[in-house]
Design an enzyme around this catalytic site. Structure first.
Site, PDB file in Angstrom:
ATOM      1  N   CYS A   1      13.033  10.874   8.410  1.00  0.00           N
ATOM      2  CA  CYS A   1      13.023  10.476   9.934  1.00  0.00           C
ATOM      3  C   CYS A   1      14.411  10.442  10.360  1.00  0.00           C
ATOM      4  O   CYS A   1      14.589  10.207  11.514  1.00  0.00           O
ATOM      5  CB  CYS A   1      12.440   9.147   9.659  1.00  0.00           C
ATOM      6  SG  CYS A   1      13.406   7.712   8.960  1.00  0.00           S
TER       7      CYS A   1
ATOM      8  N   LYS B   1       0.908  -1.212   0.063  1.00  0.00           N
ATOM      9  CA  LYS B   1      -0.043   0.092   0.046  1.00  0.00           C
ATOM     10  C   LYS B   1       0.972   1.258  -0.001  1.00  0.00           C
ATOM     11  O   LYS B   1       1.541   1.560   0.908  1.00  0.00           O
ATOM     12  CB  LYS B   1      -0.994  -0.057   1.087  1.00  0.00           C
ATOM     13  CG  LYS B   1      -2.015   1.150   1.162  1.00  0.00           C
ATOM     14  CD  LYS B   1      -2.465   1.730   2.383  1.00  0.00           C
ATOM     15  CE  LYS B   1      -1.841   2.849   2.978  1.00  0.00           C
ATOM     16  NZ  LYS B   1      -1.936   4.117   2.140  1.00  0.00           N
TER      17      LYS B   1
END
Length: 533
Positions: free
Chosen positions: A316, A208
């Site tokens: 991140c 996804k």
């Protein structure tokens, strides 16, 4: 079968070419264009138009133009993708690992061939500069190259004659259907962290992509099929929360890989683990750089600016917080001067250093956190909240921002800003800096800048972050190691790629065998041992 595959590739290429048109037509009014393309799901080797009533616009963050639309995949469509992966698994599992490797060899060749196309799509949908987008693709490519050595990575162990005439050996076997849930900030790298490793281990996969920038995943799927990946081994479904929950709940999915926010990551970890699934969940971060007084000034300043503002801070592993040992003011002017020289523009414009952030909502949140820092007493050294770019007045631009005298109780410190904002703090000693970093709930990465080997060794031994850089601003390891964030930055037992990645996507089967060449000694009901008692 070959004819059907050619038709599928032609349709995939048609979709990508339409997306590429929108990526280059940035000065054309939407009113003068055809409707943006609606992306399909990839199910069992076929592009399937969704029957969903709801589609989400994929928006160019520099222009606000609609690039494409993705469906909120229906429950039936999701289950069809899982069933396709389940159906493909037995044959794929029994495909020789050398054959699986060869597909990865071909895939890495095709990714290299189409790197510029992938980068352009990423810049169009995500906003990062073309150069940074190429880096996005290349760091994912390195994982594909790592997967090309799976025959060695997946070897088991063997001990002959553990007892009289008995041999024991272990083998690594694939799990079955695995799934990946991707973030927006690395549209190519993160999918390539996931499905190449999983597939080369013998699993099938349901991916996804982020609904904000799904184009790179579709292009990578095209390349994987061109490389020879069989139908159903890789499937793609689009959507948001409902699809994520379907992935967590579906009993045929054995393992889930996730990269994204803490809220989503902990939800996925708790929900999926409760169903007995394996989960690796990389989440938020607040990465600190500790700067010793003896650090090389120019090299350190350049590293801080690059790692703090690169990709508009949407990494991140961005160094978002700098802790200076002693007085920070001598460093401020150098940071400000370098930050002011950075060029903020659309990622497709030559010489751009920072592109826009992903959405208007992201920009509003970043600006709110900057404001909260000022209101809490932080000193604004450089303000990027009202930054405007000529010819891209609708873009989601935030200029480089520096907040100084930041304290650990401020909201701007406690929250991951995920924007081009550098926080400056100070500590009296290395011990105090280490304590400050360790008290933060996140543990993704950290760096120290120093010319002292003793200070560096103390830092690496006592710091609690998973990835440590010594005069290296973004210490993301190459794929033969693993991405080892910890604390609140990671949930699960086995990290991405490297040896841990192979372990995550496989399970160990231990076999004990005996081929008797002596007369039977009769029936014994005692527990078997390797020696006489």
């Amino acid at each position: 079968m070959l004819h059907a595959r050619r038709l599928l590739l032609q349709k995939l290429q048609s979709d990508i070419h339409r997306i590429a048109f929108f990526s280059t037509a940035t000065n054309v009014s939407l009113d003068n264009r055809a409707s943006p393309p609606k992306l399909c799901n990839l199910i069992g080797g076929k592009l399937v138009d969704s029957r969903s009533d709801v589609f989400i616009d994929v928006i160019n963050p520099a222009t606000q133009e609609v690039v494409s639309q993705v469906p909120l995949t229906t429950s039936d469509e999701f289950k069809a993708a899982v069933n396709a992966a389940k159906h493909a698994f037995p044959s794929w599992k029994n495909t020789p690992v050398t054959s699986r490797q060869r597909i990865m060899f071909k895939l890495q060749e095709l990714i290299r061939r189409d790197m510029d196309k992938l980068a352009l799509n990423i810049t169009t949908e995500q906003g990062k500069t073309l150069r940074d987008a190429q880096g996005d693709v290349f760091r994912g490519l390195e994982v594909v190259e790592h997967a090309c050595g799976m025959a060695t990575l997946q070897t088991g162990e063997f001990v002959q004659n553990v007892s009289n005439g008995i041999d024991t050996y272990s083998i690594r076997e694939p799990l079955g259907v695995c799934a990946g849930i991707c973030p927006f900030n690395f549209p190519a790298m993160i999918p390539l962290w996931m499905f190449p490793m999983a597939a080369t281990c013998g699993n099938t996969f349901v991916l996804k992509p982020s609904e904000k920038d799904p184009g790179a995943s579709m292009m990578l799927a095209e390349l994987a099929m061109e490389a020879g990946l069989p139908d159903g081994v890789l499937n793609i479904v689009h959507g948001t929360n409902d699809v994520v929950n379907h992935i967590c709940d579906d009993e045929d999915i054995k393992a889930i890989s996730f990269v994204g926010s803490n809220t989503a990551g902990m939800h996925i970890y708790a929900r999926a683990a409760a169903k007995g699934k394996r989960v690796q969940s990389n989440m938020g971060a607040k990465n600190h750089a500790v700067v010793m007084p003896d650090a090389n000034i120019d090299a350190t300043l350049n590293s801080l600016v690059a790692a703090g503002f690169g990709a508009a801070g949407q990494r991140c592993m961005a160094l978002s917080t700098v802790v200076f040992i002693g007085d920070l003011k001598p460093w401020e002017e150098g940071l400000r001067e370098r930050a002011e020289q950075l060029k903020v523009n659309a990622g497709t414009e030559p010489g751009t250093d920072l592109g826009p952030v992903i959405s208007k909502q992201a920009k509003e949140r970043i600006c709110r956190l900057i404001t909260s820092g000022v209101e809490s007493g932080a000193r604004l050294v450089l303000d990027g909240r009202k930054f405007e770019v000529p010819n891209y007045k609708n873009g989601n631009f935030v200029g480089p921002t520096i907040l100084s005298d930041v304290m650990s109780d401020m909201e701007c410190y406690k929250e991951e800003i995920f924007g081009p904002v550098l926080l400056c703090m100070q500590a009296e000693s290395l011990d105090a800096a280490i304590k400050l970093v360790n008290n933060n709930k996140y543990g993704n990465g950290t760096s120290i800048f120093t010319t002292s080997g003793a200070a560096a060794r103390k830092f690496q031994a006592e710091i609690e972050a998973g990835q440590v850089g010594i005069n290296v601003p973004i210490p993301v390891p190459l794929p033969f190691f693993s991405f080892t964030g910890n604390k609140a930055s990671f949930a699960g037992d086995l990290n991405f790629y490297g040896k841990a990645g192979v372990q995550f996507y496989t399970q160990v089967k231990t076999v004990t065998s005996q081929w008797k060449d002596l007369p039977s000694q009769g029936v014994s009901l005692a527990f078997p041992t390797s020696q006489k008692i």
